[in-house]
Motif scaffolding. Structure first.
Motif: not given
Length: 256
Positions: A124-128, A131-133
């Motif tokens: 989920v961190q990589n998706i975040f 998308k948002e950093q």
């Protein structure tokens, strides 16, 4: 948004004695097993790491030697834990780079040879970050509009990670509600081992991701310089990395 699952997925978070994936140990593990029908099974327990918990680690998660002195070791719960996670995909926050490698190392030390090769890993961190950093605390506030008051509690972080992923699916129309697609999107590149020491090249061959042979075929280097294999096996590499290079070496011998 409810996750569209083909098989159960385990969201998990670890609190540990430190950040070395090869040497440090788990002191707390929390897992949420989400079934395809939406049922959620939560398991959290503390673990005696068999070593001193450094003060700097305690300062982060609040767990001391005294807190875990009467808890079981990982080896004592390894087989029941393997049964709980068997056949499941995995989700976590920075799990591909830290939690998953640490978990695999603990299983191997306990003599339980888990095989995750057919599993999917949704970080989920990589998706975040794509998308948002942001961080998990900011992600929880951004996506769920909640404050993560109990950050660095394994269960709080695990539940927050699970909620963030569902909120990400609600927010991004181009983020497909499919674990295979989520795992592909959240990966940072293909590696044969979790530590990133052994990578795949464009031909799908295992190559070194470090050192003087970086980019060179692992099998080829071991043929030309067998002592390099011995050096790695005797060196301070994760157990899973050693398992991977041994499989490559044995496979190459059979093919010769």
């Amino acid at each position: 948004m409810k996750l569209n699952l083909k098989r159960p997925i385990i969201f998990f978070d670890l609190e540990t004695t430190g950040v070395d994936t090869a040497r440090d140990r788990i002191v707390e593990i929390s897992m949420i097993k989400v079934m395809p029908d939406g049922e959620e099974i939560v398991k959290t327990r503390r673990i005696n790491p068999g070593m001193h918990i450094p003060e700097e680690a305690t300062a982060i998660h609040g767990i001391t030697d005294d807190d875990v002195k009467d808890e079981p070791t990982f080896a004592q719960i390894a087989r029941s834990l393997e049964q709980f996670i068997r056949g499941c995909d995995f989700g976590g926050f920075n799990s591909n780079r830290f939690d998953l490698p640490v978990l695999v190392e603990e299983f191997l030390r306990a003599g339980v040879d888990v095989d995750f090769k057919r599993r999917r890993f949704v970080d989920v961190q990589n998706i975040f970050h794509k998308k948002e950093q942001r961080t998990l605390v900011a992600a929880y506030k951004f996506y769920c509009d909640k404050d993560l008051d109990d950050a660095h509690s394994a269960q709080a972080d695990t539940m927050a990670t699970y909620e963030v992923l569902k909120a990400q699916l609600d927010r991004y129309d181009d983020l497909e509600n499919d674990v295979d697609k989520l795992a592909e999107f959240s990966s940072r590149g293909e590696a044969a081992d979790y530590a990133g020491r052994i990578l795949y090249n464009e031909k799908g061959e295992e190559v070194f991701g470090f050192g003087k042979y970086k980019g060179r075929s692992v099998a080829e280097v071991f043929r030309l310089e067998p002592s390099y294999y011995a050096w790695m096996m005797n060196g301070d590499f994760p157990l899973y990395t050693k398992k991977v290079i041994t499989e490559i070496r044995m496979r190459d011998k059979i093919q010769k």
